[in-house]
Design a protein around this motif. Structure first.
Motif, PDB file in Angstrom:
ATOM      1  N   SER A 140       0.651  -6.100  -4.754  1.00  0.00           N
ATOM      2  CA  SER A 140      -0.555  -6.774  -4.901  1.00  0.00           C
ATOM      3  C   SER A 140      -2.043  -5.935  -5.512  1.00  0.00           C
ATOM      4  O   SER A 140      -1.751  -5.138  -5.691  1.00  0.00           O
ATOM      5  CB  SER A 140      -0.945  -6.889  -3.412  1.00  0.00           C
ATOM      6  N   LEU A 141      -2.900  -7.012  -5.875  1.00  0.00           N
ATOM      7  CA  LEU A 141      -4.041  -6.459  -6.608  1.00  0.00           C
ATOM      8  C   LEU A 141      -4.772  -5.506  -6.097  1.00  0.00           C
ATOM      9  O   LEU A 141      -4.915  -4.437  -6.719  1.00  0.00           O
ATOM     10  CB  LEU A 141      -4.927  -7.775  -7.001  1.00  0.00           C
ATOM     11  N   LYS A 142      -5.144  -5.540  -4.799  1.00  0.00           N
ATOM     12  CA  LYS A 142      -5.779  -4.517  -4.156  1.00  0.00           C
ATOM     13  C   LYS A 142      -5.154  -3.269  -3.851  1.00  0.00           C
ATOM     14  O   LYS A 142      -5.634  -2.147  -4.286  1.00  0.00           O
ATOM     15  CB  LYS A 142      -6.317  -5.116  -2.577  1.00  0.00           C
ATOM     16  N   SER A 143      -3.712  -3.280  -3.617  1.00  0.00           N
ATOM     17  CA  SER A 143      -2.855  -2.001  -3.574  1.00  0.00           C
ATOM     18  C   SER A 143      -2.768  -1.478  -4.912  1.00  0.00           C
ATOM     19  O   SER A 143      -2.817  -0.207  -5.282  1.00  0.00           O
ATOM     20  CB  SER A 143      -1.684  -2.324  -2.908  1.00  0.00           C
TER      21      SER A 143
ATOM     22  N   MET B  21      -4.879  -1.780  -7.569  1.00  0.00           N
ATOM     23  CA  MET B  21      -5.992  -1.261  -7.998  1.00  0.00           C
ATOM     24  C   MET B  21      -6.224   0.187  -7.441  1.00  0.00           C
ATOM     25  O   MET B  21      -6.964   1.329  -7.965  1.00  0.00           O
ATOM     26  CB  MET B  21      -7.163  -2.124  -7.648  1.00  0.00           C
ATOM     27  N   LEU B  22      -6.051   0.267  -6.083  1.00  0.00           N
ATOM     28  CA  LEU B  22      -6.297   1.773  -5.303  1.00  0.00           C
ATOM     29  C   LEU B  22      -5.185   2.705  -5.982  1.00  0.00           C
ATOM     30  O   LEU B  22      -5.626   3.871  -6.184  1.00  0.00           O
ATOM     31  CB  LEU B  22      -6.086   1.487  -3.867  1.00  0.00           C
TER      32      LEU B  22
ATOM     33  N   LEU C 272       0.791  -1.232  -0.238  1.00  0.00           N
ATOM     34  CA  LEU C 272      -0.148  -0.171   0.172  1.00  0.00           C
ATOM     35  C   LEU C 272       0.818   1.261   0.048  1.00  0.00           C
ATOM     36  O   LEU C 272       0.389   2.170  -0.797  1.00  0.00           O
ATOM     37  CB  LEU C 272      -1.021  -0.095   1.352  1.00  0.00           C
TER      38      LEU C 272
END
Length: 153
Positions: A55-58, A60-61, A4
């Motif tokens: 990572s995917l979540k970080s 995309m954000l 993140l």
């Protein structure tokens, strides 16, 4: 540094880069060639590749924040750079200004090309997943072949 934090660092850096690149390419688009818009696509591909290491979540954000802040910051970049470039071109050459339709076409294309970062990220993520599955399957197949002819089983 966690994913993140890296995503936020990338988003800030790439957004500031977009604030300069998008207005410069706009001036090149109007005064040099309409093919210059591909520089924005190259920029988006670089961004997508850089974000693909997290990572995917970080990611995309980070990419979402990058796209939306690039839109806002490029407007301010255009307001700052346009008068400077226009004055320089008028002193040294002929300045060609875009019509309202041409400017809208450029900005729509440029902002749509920023979305390529998502596509590049997802393609690279898919390739990395496929390569991981191939390695996993090849080691499982090698193990199965090794044990297939064992007399102990």
């Amino acid at each position: 540094m966690n994913d993140l934090d890296r995503a936020m660092k990338y988003f800030i850096g790439f957004s500031l880069g977009s604030a300069i690149i998008l207005p410069l390419v706009c001036e090149m688009y109007s005064n040099v060639s309409s093919y210059c818009v591909w520089f924005v696509a190259i920029w988006a591909i670089v961004v997508g590749v850089k974000f693909s290491n997290i990572s995917l979540k970080s990611a995309m954000l980070g990419i979402t924040a990058y796209v939306f802040s690039s839109v806002v910051l490029s407007i301010f970049g255009y307001l700052g750079l346009h008068p400077i470039i226009k004055d320089w071109l008028e002193e040294n050459s002929t300045y060609f200004s875009l019509s309202l339709e041409g400017a809208a076409r450029y900005w729509a294309a440029a902002l749509a090309m920023l979305l390529l970062a998502y596509v590049v990220y997802l393609i690279r993520l898919g390739i990395l997943k496929a390569m991981g599955k191939l390695k996993e399957n090849s080691s499982a197949a090698a193990s199965a072949i090794d044990t297939a002819f064992d007399d102990d089983t």
